[in-house]
Design an enzyme around this catalytic site. Structure first.
Site, mmCIF file in Angstrom:
data_model
loop_
_atom_site.group_PDB
_atom_site.id
_atom_site.type_symbol
_atom_site.label_atom_id
_atom_site.label_comp_id
_atom_site.label_asym_id
_atom_site.label_seq_id
_atom_site.Cartn_x
_atom_site.Cartn_y
_atom_site.Cartn_z
ATOM 1 N N GLU A 9 0.991 -1.193 -0.116
ATOM 2 C CA GLU A 9 0.084 -0.043 0.042
ATOM 3 C C GLU A 9 0.766 1.074 0.028
ATOM 4 O O GLU A 9 1.758 1.312 0.921
ATOM 5 C CB GLU A 9 -0.856 -0.036 1.086
ATOM 6 N N CYS A 10 0.728 2.310 -0.780
ATOM 7 C CA CYS A 10 1.298 3.329 -1.054
ATOM 8 C C CYS A 10 2.846 3.103 -0.849
ATOM 9 O O CYS A 10 3.473 2.721 -1.927
ATOM 10 C CB CYS A 10 0.867 4.527 0.028
#
Length: 436
Positions: A327-328
């Site tokens: 994520e990210c």
């Protein structure tokens, strides 16, 4: 029976977090059991809350979560003496289009829970106008009740007197007033506050904030303004499926942005979390059946990540047979390369073709609704996921198969679609909940 309050403000940067931490610690010092929550998608503040109270704090979010999920999360405050929900941005600030149970505004949570609002107001550069702002917030939305105001950063006793008189004339209680005090300022960086676990002196800072606030704010009056509250039984629990039975979770200063409610839901479903530190050159546990790399600050540690051969090689070997999701920041590390703010290009793990750069920073911020074109760990193809994106990286290349069709809160399609290749998947948004 617990009592509940919301700490909010007309805008960001006024002192909500500092007041929340100070009240929580001051009441804890008096022997009260304090439970904090964070309204909105901020993944940093809950760790500060936990440091102040000794109890885990979680996010509640009206855009991404239904009422049943919120009821389930806040029920942890049933055994507390006082519940403090810290708001985000201004009291009524949210998105234009309604989400699951609201627009993501702090006022949604205040009305839903029936918790009165304590406003933090910074009257710098004004006097009686501060009362007009407070009165406007009080009257803006029926169902949201104002308990009173705490003034922050008053310039002088005369300044305080002018603002107090105007607020009293408007029928608004003033619980206290505080001058600027550098010793309780929380350090910041580009994604918000420097994380609690990175601050060795965080306990002393919170203690000083509690002492300072207790001298200038009527803690008893604030406590009396709270509304008695009993949690309502949730119709169903959190709609969260763990990504695997044994989850290797990257966890250190570069990989720390994961919502506490997600980890709790994974554990509640019977999953075992196996933390490892890429910065310490650790590989994911070989016994795990999935690896999850949350967001954080890989751009601040890109050189070290690039040099940590055991981590990079171990992750690549893991991904040959088992799913890996980022994520990210975790997504960026799964990519080919990351260029830092100084323009230095660092080789990442190469599980995806994504290449990102911080040399020319551009903020990406907002809620995201994604319909998966392929499965990710814990979520089937076609699932609708709600999350939040906040980063300053620029995509230089995103060549792999699209992972999802992603919309912002207005319904507009955005370019950050996420990627999939082999067993590796990644997204720029942080998952909050799946639509039921």
């Amino acid at each position: 029976m617990a009592a509940g309050l919301v700490i909010s403000a007309p805008a960001s940067g006024v002192g909500k977090t500092t007041l929340t931490l100070a009240l929580a610690r001051a009441w804890r010092n008096r022997g009260l059991n304090v439970q904090c929550f964070k309204s909105g998608p901020d993944y940093i503040d809950p760790a500060f809350h936990a440091a102040a109270t000794g109890r885990a704090s979680v996010n509640v979010d009206s855009w991404a979560m239904d009422r049943g999920t919120i009821a389930q999360l806040v029920s942890r405050g049933a055994d507390a003496d006082i519940v403090l929900a810290e708001g985000s941005m201004g009291l009524f600030d949210g998105v234009a289009a309604r989400g699951v149970s609201g627009v993501g505004a702090t006022a949604d949570i205040a009305e839903m829970m029936g918790w009165p609002v304590v406003l933090v107001i910074d009257p710098s550069g004004q006097a009686q106008t501060a009362a007009a702002i407070a009165a406007g917030l009080r009257d803006y939305r029926p169902g949201v009740r104002l308990a009173g105001v705490v003034l922050n950063r008053v310039a002088s006793l005369r300044h305080e007197d002018l603002v107090r008189r105007a607020l009293n004339d408007s029928g608004i209680a003033v619980f206290g007033a505080m001058p600027r005090h550098a010793e309780i300022s929380l350090p910041k960086r580009h994604l918000g506050l420097v994380q609690a676990e990175e601050q060795a002196e965080i306990g002393k800072l919170i203690d000083e904030a509690a002492r300072f606030v207790a001298e200038r704010v009527d803690l008893d009056a604030v406590l009396r303004s709270a509304a008695s509250w009993s949690p309502q039984p949730a119709a169903n629990g959190l709609n969260v499926t763990p990504p695997g039975q044994r989850i290797a979770l990257a966890r250190d200063a570069a990989f720390s942005f994961v919502y506490p409610h997600m980890l709790e839901a994974w554990r509640a479903a019977g999953a075992e979390i196996l933390p490892f530190s890429p910065l310490a050159d650790e590989a994911p546990d070989a016994s795990a059946d999935v690896c999850w790399l949350p967001g954080g600050y890989p751009e601040l540690h890109a050189g070290k990540i690039a040099a940590n051969a055991r981590f990079r090689g171990g992750l690549r070997a893991f991904a040959e047979t088992r799913p890996v999701h980022g994520e990210c920041g975790g997504y960026m590390v799964l990519g080919t390369a990351l260029t830092d703010a100084d323009g230095v290009r660092h080789e990442m793990t190469g599980l995806l073709g994504l290449e990102t750069s911080f040399a020319k920073r551009r903020m990406h911020l907002g809620y995201r609704l994604a319909e998966l074109a392929a499965a990710i760990p814990g979520h089937r193809s076609g699932a609708r996921l709600r999350g939040h994106e906040f980063h300053y990286s620029t995509i230089l290349a995103q060549p792999d198969t699209l992972l999802a069709v992603v919309h912002d809160a207005t319904g507009a399609v955005i370019a950050e679609t996420g990627s999939q290749r082999g067993h590796a998947t990644g997204t720029f948004f942080h998952l909050i909940a799946e639509d039921r």
